[in-house]
Design an enzyme around this catalytic site. Structure first.
Site, PDB file in Angstrom:
ATOM      1  N   GLY A  40      15.445   1.925  -4.516  1.00 40.11           N
ATOM      2  CA  GLY A  40      15.987   2.123  -3.138  1.00 40.11           C
ATOM      3  C   GLY A  40      17.540   2.254  -2.958  1.00 40.11           C
ATOM      4  O   GLY A  40      17.976   2.730  -2.142  1.00 40.11           O
ATOM      5  N   GLU A  95      22.226  -2.837  -4.314  1.00 41.39           N
ATOM      6  CA  GLU A  95      20.909  -3.063  -4.032  1.00 41.39           C
ATOM      7  C   GLU A  95      21.014  -2.425  -2.450  1.00 41.39           C
ATOM      8  O   GLU A  95      21.994  -2.072  -1.902  1.00 41.39           O
ATOM      9  CB  GLU A  95      20.390  -4.475  -3.980  1.00 41.39           C
ATOM     10  CG  GLU A  95      19.379  -4.865  -4.166  1.00 41.39           C
ATOM     11  CD  GLU A  95      17.924  -4.095  -3.984  1.00 41.39           C
ATOM     12  OE1 GLU A  95      17.974  -2.860  -3.974  1.00 41.39           O
ATOM     13  OE2 GLU A  95      16.908  -4.585  -4.011  1.00 41.39           O
ATOM     14  N   ASP A  96      19.702  -1.626  -1.921  1.00 44.28           N
ATOM     15  CA  ASP A  96      19.652  -1.176  -0.548  1.00 44.28           C
ATOM     16  C   ASP A  96      19.789  -2.227   0.208  1.00 44.28           C
ATOM     17  O   ASP A  96      20.619  -2.087   1.131  1.00 44.28           O
ATOM     18  CB  ASP A  96      18.456  -0.143  -0.617  1.00 44.28           C
ATOM     19  CG  ASP A  96      17.140  -0.949  -1.108  1.00 44.28           C
ATOM     20  OD1 ASP A  96      17.091  -2.221  -1.334  1.00 44.28           O
ATOM     21  OD2 ASP A  96      15.916  -0.536  -0.939  1.00 44.28           O
ATOM     22  N   ASP A  99      17.132  -9.475   2.226  1.00 42.16           N
ATOM     23  CA  ASP A  99      16.410  -9.796   3.504  1.00 42.16           C
ATOM     24  C   ASP A  99      16.254 -11.246   2.865  1.00 42.16           C
ATOM     25  O   ASP A  99      17.345 -11.998   3.570  1.00 42.16           O
ATOM     26  CB  ASP A  99      14.862  -9.288   3.635  1.00 42.16           C
ATOM     27  CG  ASP A  99      14.010  -9.930   4.545  1.00 42.16           C
ATOM     28  OD1 ASP A  99      14.608 -10.850   5.219  1.00 42.16           O
ATOM     29  OD2 ASP A  99      12.932  -9.481   4.854  1.00 42.16           O
ATOM     30  N   PHE A 148      12.005  -3.373  10.152  1.00 46.35           N
ATOM     31  CA  PHE A 148      11.794  -2.636   9.087  1.00 46.35           C
ATOM     32  C   PHE A 148      12.639  -1.428   9.024  1.00 46.35           C
ATOM     33  O   PHE A 148      12.122  -0.527   9.682  1.00 46.35           O
ATOM     34  CB  PHE A 148      10.467  -2.566   8.681  1.00 46.35           C
ATOM     35  CG  PHE A 148      10.296  -2.223   7.071  1.00 46.35           C
ATOM     36  CD1 PHE A 148      10.331  -3.283   6.242  1.00 46.35           C
ATOM     37  CD2 PHE A 148       9.917  -1.090   6.588  1.00 46.35           C
ATOM     38  CE1 PHE A 148      10.042  -3.169   4.868  1.00 46.35           C
ATOM     39  CE2 PHE A 148       9.827  -0.952   5.212  1.00 46.35           C
ATOM     40  CZ  PHE A 148       9.903  -1.866   4.426  1.00 46.35           C
ATOM     41  N   VAL A 149      13.612  -1.003   8.307  1.00 45.71           N
ATOM     42  CA  VAL A 149      14.439  -0.051   8.269  1.00 45.71           C
ATOM     43  C   VAL A 149      14.146   0.873   7.118  1.00 45.71           C
ATOM     44  O   VAL A 149      13.837   0.491   6.086  1.00 45.71           O
ATOM     45  CB  VAL A 149      15.845  -0.381   8.539  1.00 45.71           C
ATOM     46  CG1 VAL A 149      16.365  -1.073   9.608  1.00 45.71           C
ATOM     47  CG2 VAL A 149      16.399  -1.098   7.184  1.00 45.71           C
ATOM     48  N   ASP A 155      12.579   3.072   1.671  1.00 39.68           N
ATOM     49  CA  ASP A 155      11.318   3.362   2.071  1.00 39.68           C
ATOM     50  C   ASP A 155      10.625   2.703   2.835  1.00 39.68           C
ATOM     51  O   ASP A 155      10.726   1.564   2.958  1.00 39.68           O
ATOM     52  CB  ASP A 155      10.810   3.901   0.752  1.00 39.68           C
ATOM     53  CG  ASP A 155      10.030   2.436   0.185  1.00 39.68           C
ATOM     54  OD1 ASP A 155      10.873   1.559  -0.054  1.00 39.68           O
ATOM     55  OD2 ASP A 155       8.783   2.461  -0.060  1.00 39.68           O
ATOM     56  N   ARG A 161      12.734   7.918   2.000  1.00 42.88           N
ATOM     57  CA  ARG A 161      13.886   7.753   1.596  1.00 42.88           C
ATOM     58  C   ARG A 161      14.930   9.065   1.666  1.00 42.88           C
ATOM     59  O   ARG A 161      16.224   8.633   1.531  1.00 42.88           O
ATOM     60  CB  ARG A 161      13.479   7.916  -0.053  1.00 42.88           C
ATOM     61  CG  ARG A 161      12.628   6.594  -0.415  1.00 42.88           C
ATOM     62  CD  ARG A 161      12.625   6.348  -1.966  1.00 42.88           C
ATOM     63  NE  ARG A 161      11.545   5.539  -2.411  1.00 42.88           N
ATOM     64  CZ  ARG A 161      11.964   4.259  -2.556  1.00 42.88           C
ATOM     65  NH1 ARG A 161      12.829   3.531  -2.001  1.00 42.88           N
ATOM     66  NH2 ARG A 161      10.635   3.557  -2.888  1.00 42.88           N
TER      67      ARG A 161
HETATM   68  P1  IMP Z   1      14.344  -9.897  -0.180  1.00 33.78           P
HETATM   69  O1  IMP Z   1      14.046 -10.113  -1.923  1.00 33.78           O
HETATM   70  O2  IMP Z   1      13.715 -10.649   0.794  1.00 33.78           O
HETATM   71  O3  IMP Z   1      15.910  -9.920  -0.341  1.00 33.78           O
HETATM   72  O4  IMP Z   1      14.029  -8.346  -0.167  1.00 33.78           O
HETATM   73  C1  IMP Z   1      14.696  -7.200  -0.647  1.00 33.78           C
HETATM   74  C2  IMP Z   1      13.768  -6.084  -1.090  1.00 33.78           C
HETATM   75  O5  IMP Z   1      12.773  -6.059   0.079  1.00 33.78           O
HETATM   76  C3  IMP Z   1      14.565  -5.035  -1.058  1.00 33.78           C
HETATM   77  O6  IMP Z   1      15.061  -4.423  -2.324  1.00 33.78           O
HETATM   78  C4  IMP Z   1      13.727  -3.856  -0.229  1.00 33.78           C
HETATM   79  O7  IMP Z   1      13.130  -3.009  -1.346  1.00 33.78           O
HETATM   80  C5  IMP Z   1      12.772  -4.440   0.385  1.00 33.78           C
HETATM   81  N1  IMP Z   1      13.031  -4.566   1.764  1.00 33.78           N
HETATM   82  C6  IMP Z   1      13.369  -5.695   2.652  1.00 33.78           C
HETATM   83  N2  IMP Z   1      13.557  -5.332   4.122  1.00 33.78           N
HETATM   84  C7  IMP Z   1      13.259  -3.985   4.163  1.00 33.78           C
HETATM   85  C8  IMP Z   1      13.624  -2.919   4.915  1.00 33.78           C
HETATM   86  O8  IMP Z   1      13.821  -3.366   6.233  1.00 33.78           O
HETATM   87  N3  IMP Z   1      13.258  -1.762   4.463  1.00 33.78           N
HETATM   88  C9  IMP Z   1      13.043  -1.361   3.358  1.00 33.78           C
HETATM   89  N4  IMP Z   1      12.702  -1.976   2.512  1.00 33.78           N
HETATM   90  C10 IMP Z   1      12.962  -3.447   2.546  1.00 33.78           C
HETATM   91 MG    MG Z   2      14.407  -2.450  -3.186  1.00 31.43          MG
END
Ligand code: IMP
Ligand code: MG
Length: 171
Positions: A40, A95-96, A99, A148-149, A155, A161
């Site tokens: 990402g 990181e992209d 969440d 969800f973006v 992606d 992407r």
């Molecule tokens: P976290 O562990 O909940 O912080 O989620 C982080 C990972 O979930 C990121 O590295 C993304 O790969 C994926 N992710 C979370 N939200 C999105 C979104 O809105 N679009 C795309 N990928 C997301």
């Molecule tokens: Mg990711």
């Protein structure tokens, strides 16, 4: 159907330039390794590092989240490890999107165990859920909407992407 644009390519470029200057001011001097989380972060990182005018090495961590693709479990599988040690180096983890912050927490623990001089974190997007999460991100590009973006590296089931903007897939 093409996702609906939320953050334009021009707005991203302006913000990435500002982020790079902020990072360059705040990171301690000394050997820097920028670590991108694949896949990402690949586009964001490529723009970001070109705007940070200091000596650095670039490395990558390949990760795959277990379970449902749109809900984080915080347990990630390392599919490709760093190519060089980070002991004694200042690390910027890129990181992209964050969440829950569980993925970043896991990766920070992994990096800290290797004896870096410091670790800072940078994400293009942060969701509001991150505020209650287990990690405080040092550099945030944009607050993400509660959706969800995709695009600019992000992606949905590996698609979108390559979009130059950040958008949302309409149902
Ligand atoms: P976290 O562990 O909940 O912080 O989620 C982080 C990972 O979930 C990121 O590295 C993304 O790969 C994926 N992710 C979370 N939200 C999105 C979104 O809105 N679009 C795309 N990928 C997301
Ligand atoms: Mg990711």
């Amino acid at each position: 159907m093409l996702p609906r644009e939320l953050i334009s390519a021009a707005a991203i470029a302006t913000r990435v330039g500002a982020l790079a200057r902020e990072i360059d001011h705040k990171l301690p001097p000394g050997p820097l390794t920028v670590v991108g989380v694949l896949r990402g972060a690949f586009i964001f990182m490529s723009d970001l590092v070109r705007a940070i005018p200091r000596e650095m090495t670039c490395d990558f961590l390949g990760v795959r989240s277990y379970g449902d693709a749109t809900v984080s479990s915080g347990v990630v599988e390392i599919t490709s490890d760093l190519s060089a040690p980070i002991a004694g180096r200042h690390v910027l983890l890129v990181e992209d999107i964050a969440d829950t912050g569980l993925t970043l927490r896991y990766l920070l623990d992994l990096l800290h165990a290797r004896g870096p001089a410091s670790v800072h974190t940078c994400v293009l997007l942060a969701k509001s859920t991150l505020e209650e999460g287990p990690v405080k991100v040092d550099f945030v590009g944009f607050e993400a909407p509660d959706a969800f973006v995709v695009g600019y590296g992000l992606d949905a089931a590996q698609l979108y992407r390559n979009l130059p903007f950040v958008g949302v897939v309409e149902k």
